[in-house]
Design a protein around this motif. Sequence first.
Motif, PDB file in Angstrom:
ATOM      1  N   LYS A 113       0.818  -1.210   0.000  1.00 40.93           N
ATOM      2  CA  LYS A 113       0.000   0.000   0.000  1.00 40.93           C
ATOM      3  C   LYS A 113       0.852   1.260   0.000  1.00 40.93           C
ATOM      4  CE  LYS A 113      -3.810  -2.275   2.281  1.00 40.93           C
ATOM      5  NZ  LYS A 113      -5.101  -2.055   1.710  1.00 40.93           N
ATOM      6  N   LYS A 114       2.170   1.102  -0.128  1.00 42.87           N
ATOM      7  CA  LYS A 114       3.061   2.262  -0.161  1.00 42.87           C
ATOM      8  C   LYS A 114       2.949   2.949  -1.519  1.00 42.87           C
ATOM      9  CE  LYS A 114       6.667  -0.235   0.544  1.00 42.87           C
ATOM     10  NZ  LYS A 114       8.000  -0.783   0.755  1.00 42.87           N
ATOM     11  N   ASP A 115       3.183   4.251  -1.514  1.00 42.74           N
ATOM     12  CA  ASP A 115       3.215   4.976  -2.780  1.00 42.74           C
ATOM     13  C   ASP A 115       4.489   4.679  -3.561  1.00 42.74           C
ATOM     14  OD1 ASP A 115       0.762   6.164  -2.470  1.00 42.74           O
ATOM     15  OD2 ASP A 115       1.554   8.062  -1.732  1.00 42.74           O
ATOM     16  N   TRP A 116       5.611   4.496  -2.835  1.00 48.66           N
ATOM     17  CA  TRP A 116       6.920   4.297  -3.470  1.00 48.66           C
ATOM     18  C   TRP A 116       7.630   3.127  -2.820  1.00 48.66           C
ATOM     19  CZ3 TRP A 116       6.164   6.833  -7.579  1.00 48.66           C
ATOM     20  CH2 TRP A 116       5.453   8.029  -7.563  1.00 48.66           C
ATOM     21  N   MET A 117       8.577   2.555  -3.515  1.00 47.41           N
ATOM     22  CA  MET A 117       9.235   1.328  -3.064  1.00 47.41           C
ATOM     23  C   MET A 117       9.880   1.474  -1.680  1.00 47.41           C
ATOM     24  SD  MET A 117       8.460  -0.777  -5.386  1.00 47.41           S
ATOM     25  CE  MET A 117       9.443  -2.208  -4.997  1.00 47.41           C
ATOM     26  N   ALA A 118      10.526   2.606  -1.416  1.00 48.12           N
ATOM     27  CA  ALA A 118      11.201   2.804  -0.125  1.00 48.12           C
ATOM     28  C   ALA A 118      10.365   3.658   0.820  1.00 48.12           C
ATOM     29  CB  ALA A 118      12.571   3.452  -0.347  1.00 48.12           C
ATOM     30  N   GLY A 119       9.102   3.875   0.492  1.00 54.67           N
ATOM     31  CA  GLY A 119       8.246   4.712   1.327  1.00 54.67           C
ATOM     32  C   GLY A 119       8.185   6.142   0.815  1.00 54.67           C
ATOM     33  N   GLU A 120       9.320   6.655   0.330  1.00 50.52           N
ATOM     34  CA  GLU A 120       9.370   7.951  -0.347  1.00 50.52           C
ATOM     35  C   GLU A 120      10.080   7.721  -1.672  1.00 50.52           C
ATOM     36  OE1 GLU A 120      13.255  10.169   1.338  1.00 50.52           O
ATOM     37  OE2 GLU A 120      11.650   9.894   2.801  1.00 50.52           O
ATOM     38  N   ILE A 121       9.867   8.606  -2.623  1.00 50.46           N
ATOM     39  CA  ILE A 121      10.434   8.365  -3.954  1.00 50.46           C
ATOM     40  C   ILE A 121      11.968   8.434  -3.918  1.00 50.46           C
ATOM     41  CG2 ILE A 121      10.286  10.749  -4.759  1.00 50.46           C
ATOM     42  CD1 ILE A 121       9.386   9.386  -7.505  1.00 50.46           C
ATOM     43  N   THR A 122      12.578   7.457  -4.564  1.00 45.93           N
ATOM     44  CA  THR A 122      14.033   7.383  -4.676  1.00 45.93           C
ATOM     45  C   THR A 122      14.364   7.009  -6.118  1.00 45.93           C
ATOM     46  OG1 THR A 122      14.163   5.030  -4.129  1.00 45.93           O
ATOM     47  CG2 THR A 122      14.277   6.591  -2.269  1.00 45.93           C
ATOM     48  N   ARG A 123      15.648   6.913  -6.398  1.00 43.58           N
ATOM     49  CA  ARG A 123      16.041   6.594  -7.773  1.00 43.58           C
ATOM     50  C   ARG A 123      15.591   5.184  -8.186  1.00 43.58           C
ATOM     51  NH1 ARG A 123      22.044   5.434  -9.452  1.00 43.58           N
ATOM     52  NH2 ARG A 123      21.994   3.347  -8.653  1.00 43.58           N
ATOM     53  N   ILE A 124      15.383   4.301  -7.244  1.00 42.89           N
ATOM     54  CA  ILE A 124      14.913   2.952  -7.586  1.00 42.89           C
ATOM     55  C   ILE A 124      13.535   3.010  -8.249  1.00 42.89           C
ATOM     56  CG2 ILE A 124      13.857   2.371  -5.355  1.00 42.89           C
ATOM     57  CD1 ILE A 124      15.798  -0.053  -7.590  1.00 42.89           C
ATOM     58  N   ASP A 125      12.727   3.985  -7.859  1.00 44.70           N
ATOM     59  CA  ASP A 125      11.395   4.116  -8.451  1.00 44.70           C
ATOM     60  C   ASP A 125      11.468   4.423  -9.947  1.00 44.70           C
ATOM     61  OD1 ASP A 125       9.545   3.786  -6.104  1.00 44.70           O
ATOM     62  OD2 ASP A 125      10.800   5.420  -5.365  1.00 44.70           O
ATOM     63  N   PHE A 126      12.511   5.147 -10.372  1.00 36.95           N
ATOM     64  CA  PHE A 126      12.677   5.426 -11.793  1.00 36.95           C
ATOM     65  C   PHE A 126      12.939   4.127 -12.554  1.00 36.95           C
ATOM     66  CE2 PHE A 126      13.080   9.510  -9.935  1.00 36.95           C
ATOM     67  CZ  PHE A 126      12.759  10.439 -10.915  1.00 36.95           C
ATOM     68  N   SER A 127      13.786   3.283 -12.000  1.00 38.38           N
ATOM     69  CA  SER A 127      14.085   1.996 -12.645  1.00 38.38           C
ATOM     70  C   SER A 127      12.878   1.071 -12.638  1.00 38.38           C
ATOM     71  CB  SER A 127      15.255   1.306 -11.945  1.00 38.38           C
ATOM     72  OG  SER A 127      16.431   2.033 -12.131  1.00 38.38           O
ATOM     73  N   ILE A 128      12.187   1.017 -11.521  1.00 34.37           N
ATOM     74  CA  ILE A 128      11.011   0.142 -11.417  1.00 34.37           C
ATOM     75  C   ILE A 128       9.932   0.598 -12.392  1.00 34.37           C
ATOM     76  CG2 ILE A 128       9.125  -0.615  -9.898  1.00 34.37           C
ATOM     77  CD1 ILE A 128      11.814  -1.996  -9.337  1.00 34.37           C
ATOM     78  N   CYS A 129       9.740   1.905 -12.493  1.00 36.87           N
ATOM     79  CA  CYS A 129       8.732   2.407 -13.425  1.00 36.87           C
ATOM     80  C   CYS A 129       9.103   2.074 -14.865  1.00 36.87           C
ATOM     81  CB  CYS A 129       8.535   3.900 -13.235  1.00 36.87           C
ATOM     82  SG  CYS A 129       7.040   4.473 -14.043  1.00 36.87           S
ATOM     83  N   SER A 130      10.373   2.135 -15.185  1.00 44.83           N
ATOM     84  CA  SER A 130      10.829   1.750 -16.519  1.00 44.83           C
ATOM     85  C   SER A 130      10.541   0.270 -16.780  1.00 44.83           C
ATOM     86  CB  SER A 130      12.323   2.040 -16.662  1.00 44.83           C
ATOM     87  OG  SER A 130      12.777   1.665 -17.926  1.00 44.83           O
ATOM     88  N   LEU A 131      10.811  -0.556 -15.799  1.00 44.24           N
ATOM     89  CA  LEU A 131      10.539  -1.986 -15.919  1.00 44.24           C
ATOM     90  C   LEU A 131       9.038  -2.232 -16.125  1.00 44.24           C
ATOM     91  CD1 LEU A 131      11.249  -5.011 -15.690  1.00 44.24           C
ATOM     92  CD2 LEU A 131      11.027  -4.747 -13.215  1.00 44.24           C
ATOM     93  N   ILE A 132       8.214  -1.559 -15.340  1.00 44.62           N
ATOM     94  CA  ILE A 132       6.763  -1.720 -15.455  1.00 44.62           C
ATOM     95  C   ILE A 132       6.289  -1.271 -16.839  1.00 44.62           C
ATOM     96  CG2 ILE A 132       4.528  -0.877 -14.604  1.00 44.62           C
ATOM     97  CD1 ILE A 132       5.855  -0.817 -11.790  1.00 44.62           C
TER      98      ILE A 132
END
Length: 85
Positions: free
Chosen positions: A9-28
């Motif tokens: 239910k988190k908005d972002w992978m680490a709880g707040e947006i980080t650079r990993i979210d950019f990679s995950i979004c690219s993968l998705i």
Amino acid sequence: TRLSAVLGKKDWMAGEITRIDFSICSLISWLFLQVPAFKSEFETLLKYQERFFALPELQNFFKSDRWFEYPVSYPQYAKWGGQKE
């Protein structure tokens, strides 16, 4: 999926947006391009992608000539300094 479970239910992978979210979004994005049915099957991932693309801080970039939606690179093939085809 495991990715959906980690996101939970988190908005972002680490709880707040980080650079990993950019990679995950690219993968998705790559997954949804390859298998469009995943959009309806994995609603958590679709909402995650929609949140990412709605970030106010990124809107100017998305409107610029530096942004191009395709080709989407699966992260393991991405390279710094890539060329627009």
